[in-house]
Design an enzyme around this catalytic site. Structure first.
Site, PDB file in Angstrom:
ATOM      1  N   HIS B 115       0.874  -1.168   0.000  1.00 52.86           N
ATOM      2  CA  HIS B 115       0.000   0.000   0.000  1.00 52.86           C
ATOM      3  C   HIS B 115       0.918   1.227   0.000  1.00 52.86           C
ATOM      4  O   HIS B 115       2.013   1.170   0.566  1.00 52.86           O
ATOM      5  CB  HIS B 115      -0.823  -0.051   1.292  1.00 52.86           C
ATOM      6  CG  HIS B 115      -1.892   0.983   1.416  1.00 52.86           C
ATOM      7  ND1 HIS B 115      -1.633   2.274   1.784  1.00 52.86           N
ATOM      8  CD2 HIS B 115      -3.226   0.905   1.237  1.00 52.86           C
ATOM      9  CE1 HIS B 115      -2.778   2.952   1.833  1.00 52.86           C
ATOM     10  NE2 HIS B 115      -3.752   2.149   1.502  1.00 52.86           N
ATOM     11  N   ASP B 193       3.491  -4.060   7.947  1.00 56.86           N
ATOM     12  CA  ASP B 193       2.212  -3.376   7.778  1.00 56.86           C
ATOM     13  C   ASP B 193       1.129  -4.431   7.965  1.00 56.86           C
ATOM     14  O   ASP B 193       0.906  -5.265   7.091  1.00 56.86           O
ATOM     15  CB  ASP B 193       2.159  -2.759   6.376  1.00 56.86           C
ATOM     16  CG  ASP B 193       0.788  -2.181   6.053  1.00 56.86           C
ATOM     17  OD1 ASP B 193      -0.136  -2.321   6.883  1.00 56.86           O
ATOM     18  OD2 ASP B 193       0.644  -1.585   4.965  1.00 56.86           O
ATOM     19  N   GLN B 196      -4.051  -5.142   7.134  1.00 55.78           N
ATOM     20  CA  GLN B 196      -4.993  -6.151   6.638  1.00 55.78           C
ATOM     21  C   GLN B 196      -4.790  -7.505   7.309  1.00 55.78           C
ATOM     22  O   GLN B 196      -5.338  -8.501   6.850  1.00 55.78           O
ATOM     23  CB  GLN B 196      -4.855  -6.309   5.108  1.00 55.78           C
ATOM     24  CG  GLN B 196      -5.159  -5.061   4.321  1.00 55.78           C
ATOM     25  CD  GLN B 196      -6.566  -4.507   4.581  1.00 55.78           C
ATOM     26  OE1 GLN B 196      -7.458  -5.199   5.063  1.00 55.78           O
ATOM     27  NE2 GLN B 196      -6.762  -3.236   4.256  1.00 55.78           N
ATOM     28  N   LYS B 219     -10.226  -0.507  10.603  1.00 53.81           N
ATOM     29  CA  LYS B 219     -10.373  -1.672   9.720  1.00 53.81           C
ATOM     30  C   LYS B 219     -10.717  -2.931  10.514  1.00 53.81           C
ATOM     31  O   LYS B 219     -10.850  -4.012   9.956  1.00 53.81           O
ATOM     32  CB  LYS B 219      -9.077  -1.907   8.937  1.00 53.81           C
ATOM     33  CG  LYS B 219      -8.767  -0.793   7.930  1.00 53.81           C
ATOM     34  CD  LYS B 219      -7.544  -1.147   7.130  1.00 53.81           C
ATOM     35  CE  LYS B 219      -6.946   0.043   6.400  1.00 53.81           C
ATOM     36  NZ  LYS B 219      -7.718   0.453   5.225  1.00 53.81           N
ATOM     37  N   CYS B 361      -4.778   2.583  -3.659  1.00 54.33           N
ATOM     38  CA  CYS B 361      -3.544   3.060  -3.035  1.00 54.33           C
ATOM     39  C   CYS B 361      -2.397   2.088  -3.258  1.00 54.33           C
ATOM     40  O   CYS B 361      -1.548   1.910  -2.371  1.00 54.33           O
ATOM     41  CB  CYS B 361      -3.719   3.313  -1.545  1.00 54.33           C
ATOM     42  SG  CYS B 361      -4.928   4.561  -1.189  1.00 54.33           S
TER      43      CYS B 361
HETATM   44  C1  LIG Z   1      -2.252  -2.894   3.563  1.00 54.46           C
HETATM   45  C2  LIG Z   1      -2.635  -1.510   4.023  1.00 54.46           C
HETATM   46  N1  LIG Z   1      -1.712  -0.720   4.585  1.00 54.46           N
HETATM   47  C3  LIG Z   1      -1.994   0.505   5.016  1.00 54.46           C
HETATM   48  C4  LIG Z   1      -3.250   1.047   4.886  1.00 54.46           C
HETATM   49  C5  LIG Z   1      -3.488   2.444   5.355  1.00 54.46           C
HETATM   50  O1  LIG Z   1      -4.347   2.485   6.437  1.00 54.46           O
HETATM   51  P1  LIG Z   1      -4.854   3.873   6.980  1.00 54.46           P
HETATM   52  O2  LIG Z   1      -5.593   4.525   5.853  1.00 54.46           O
HETATM   53  O3  LIG Z   1      -5.735   3.516   8.116  1.00 54.46           O
HETATM   54  O4  LIG Z   1      -3.677   4.662   7.385  1.00 54.46           O
HETATM   55  C6  LIG Z   1      -4.243   0.277   4.301  1.00 54.46           C
HETATM   56  C7  LIG Z   1      -5.598   0.825   4.140  1.00 54.46           C
HETATM   57  O5  LIG Z   1      -6.156   0.982   3.111  1.00 54.46           O
HETATM   58  C8  LIG Z   1      -3.933  -1.028   3.847  1.00 54.46           C
HETATM   59  O6  LIG Z   1      -4.857  -1.788   3.258  1.00 54.46           O
END
Ligand SMILES: Cc1ncc(COP(=O)(O)O)c(C=O)c1O
Lengths: 118, 404
Positions: B115, B193, B196, B219, B361
């Site tokens: 992401h 990260d 998910q 999430k 993203c």
């Molecule tokens: C794998 C992953 N990392 C990071 C994020 C970013 O999360 P946040 O928007 O809560 O900062 C997301 C969310 O879309 C994600 O799916």
């Protein structure tokens, strides 16, 4: 009401003015990486009149239909029309309501018109 | 088990088929009630007041830290830092530690399936410090290449990887990757990260062996405005603070400042108090279901969805990511014939079905896949087979409206 009215679908499936004009006097390129959309707009203006205008590119049904309808409208009109058309005009031309997240699809072709380098 | 009943949004939006939990999850009543409880019964600031309602708020806030630390099997509550979201969590690590340890001779390793929030901070850090950015590729099935031992070197200071991809669904074998990377460079800092992963899988930070884990409350049934950084106490102590100001200091003089110990060293300013407090109800909800059950439920749904998509649409649909549901989370991203993802999503929306369309993203990944955008359906605990069936029916409508 569906966004995908008969009018929109007709222009999506049978786009008018698709391609590049011969001997263009103006051109623009717009892209929106967020949706992977792109339009190349070409135009030929002679004696203050829009002789031909065409679009080429990728996009969703709404942005394609919008480009098809806008070019169909502009063809044969005096060059001043390019300045006159605006967001309100396009929205009326397409005749559908779009939420905030998709309004840009509809006015993508307008952006191309406004960016024309003549 | 009728989980939908616990989520007021279904009552307020009859017929809603919500297939975008990867973007953000829905919230159960218990979470909403807890936020209302804070705002209506003890909505004071924390740490500052010696009066009762401030003490109550402080205790509730710190209680969430304990609940979260137990949920991910942290060694101590002091390893859990609250931020606003995963993005802020990763930036905190990049600024607080990355800036300190990475220089021009070093490497930062990440992957093509990240992401943007676990890609751009590292890319920019590499640009600023003159380090090399190395990007692990994927294979044709959407698995991370098994070439860690060729990519990671003794000069690799940071390895930043996603636990589960928000597009491919791929669940990466983090534990093995950490072990391999640390064999090559015992000093390497592994940042995971888990945005998910923590909502969908049983996560045990000690078992994983990583150095940092980042995730978001929103999430995993919790409120927006709360993220988590988990890090080892010793590492957190050695880092720069991320933001300076109130709450994160012990003493301030004109000529110097003494910072608090972690985790408070990283929590400058008034945090999202009500949201942190309500977050523990989300964790409790997941705990009451059991994370093994959550995972199995999603695995079954995703398998059913993959099967139905290929039965009904065959070659007209191109699904990204592993075909084996054992290796993928509840995410199904795909291209549908020549239809633009926005048209697919809009027509589904007309049927009350919420999916995502775009690059989610993850632009480097979409470029790698040769797709400018995709449609994504994702599942969580409140989804069931009937949601998948409605989704399939909706896709048939797309073909009917736009023409095959
Ligand atoms: C794998 C992953 N990392 C990071 C994020 C970013 O999360 P946040 O928007 O809560 O900062 C997301 C969310 O879309 C994600 O799916």
């Amino acid at each position: 009401m569906s966004l995908y009215s008969e009018l929109i679908l007709d222009h999506y499936q049978n786009p008018r003015n698709y391609g590049m004009v011969n001997r263009p006097t103006g051109h623009s390129h717009v892209s929106n990486p967020l949706c992977g959309d792109e339009i190349d707009l070409t135009i030929r203006i002679e004696k203050g009149r829009i002789e031909d205008v065409k679009f080429k590119g990728q996009g969703c049904a709404i942005s394609k239909a919008s480009a098809s309808m806008v070019t169909a409208y502009l063809k044969g009109k005096p060059k001043d029309e390019l300045k006159k058309i605006d967001k309100k005009f396009i929205i009326k031309l397409l005749g559908i309501e779009l939420g905030v997240n998709r309004i840009k699809c509809k006015i993508f072709s307008l952006e191309a018109v406004k960016k024309l380098e003549l | 088990m009728n989980i939908k009943q616990d989520f007021p949004i279904f009552k307020n939006n009859p017929g809603l088929v919500y297939l975008d939990s990867t973007a953000t999850s829905l919230k159960p009543r218990s979470v909403i009630d807890k936020a209302v409880e804070y705002y209506s019964q003890y909505s004071a600031n924390i740490f500052r007041g010696v009066y009762k309602i401030s003490e109550k708020a402080t205790q509730e806030y710190e209680d969430t830290r304990r609940v979260v630390s137990e949920f991910i099997k942290a060694k101590s509550e002091n390893e859990v830092v609250f931020t606003r979201n995963t993005t802020e969590s990763i930036n905190l690590i990049a600024y607080g530690l990355g800036r300190k340890i990475v220089d021009g001779n070093d490497e930062i390793v990440t992957s093509i399936m990240e992401h943007h929030s676990n890609f751009v901070p590292w890319q920019q850090l590499a640009f600023e410090n003159g380090a090399a950015l190395k990007v692990i590729d994927i294979d044709e099935d959407g698995y991370l290449l098994k070439n860690i031992n060729r990519v990671v070197t003794k000069r690799s200071k940071i390895l930043a990887l996603t636990y589960a991809s928000n597009v491919l669904g791929t669940i990466n074998p983090i534990k093995n990757i950490v072990r391999e990377a640390k064999k090559i460079n015992p000093e390497i800092i592994v940042v995971v990260d888990a945005a998910q992963a923590v909502p969908h899988l049983k996560v045990d930070v000690q078992d994983l062996g990583c150095d940092f884990l980042a995730f978001s409350s929103h999430k995993m049934l919790g409120p927006t405005g709360v993220g988590v950084v988990w890090g080892k106490e010793k590492t957190l102590k050695d880092m720069f603070p991320f933001m300076y100001g109130g709450e994160m200091i012990d003493e301030v003089y004109v000529d110097r400042t003494v910072f608090k110990e972690p985790p408070h060293k990283f929590e400058a300013g008034t945090p999202s108090i009500g949201e942190v407090i309500a977050f523990k109800e989300a964790v409790s909800y997941l705990n009451s279901l059991g994370m093994d059950k959550v995972r199995e439920h999603e695995r079954r749904l995703v398998q059913f969805c993959l099967q139905e998509l290929s039965n009904q649409f065959g070659d007209r649909i191109k699904i990204f990511g592993p075909t084996n549901s054992e290796d993928r989370g509840g995410v199904v991203a795909f291209e549908f014939g020549r239809f633009h993802p926005h048209d697919v999503a809009s027509i589904l929306d007309e049927e009350g079905i919420a999916v995502r369309a775009g690059h989610h993203c993850a632009m480097p990944l979409h470029t790698r896949l040769g797709a400018s955008a995709s449609v994504r359906a994702s599942f969580y605990i409140y989804n069931d087979e009937s949601d998948v069936e409605k989704f399939i029916k909706g896709l048939k409508k797309v073909e009917n409206v736009l023409g095959k």
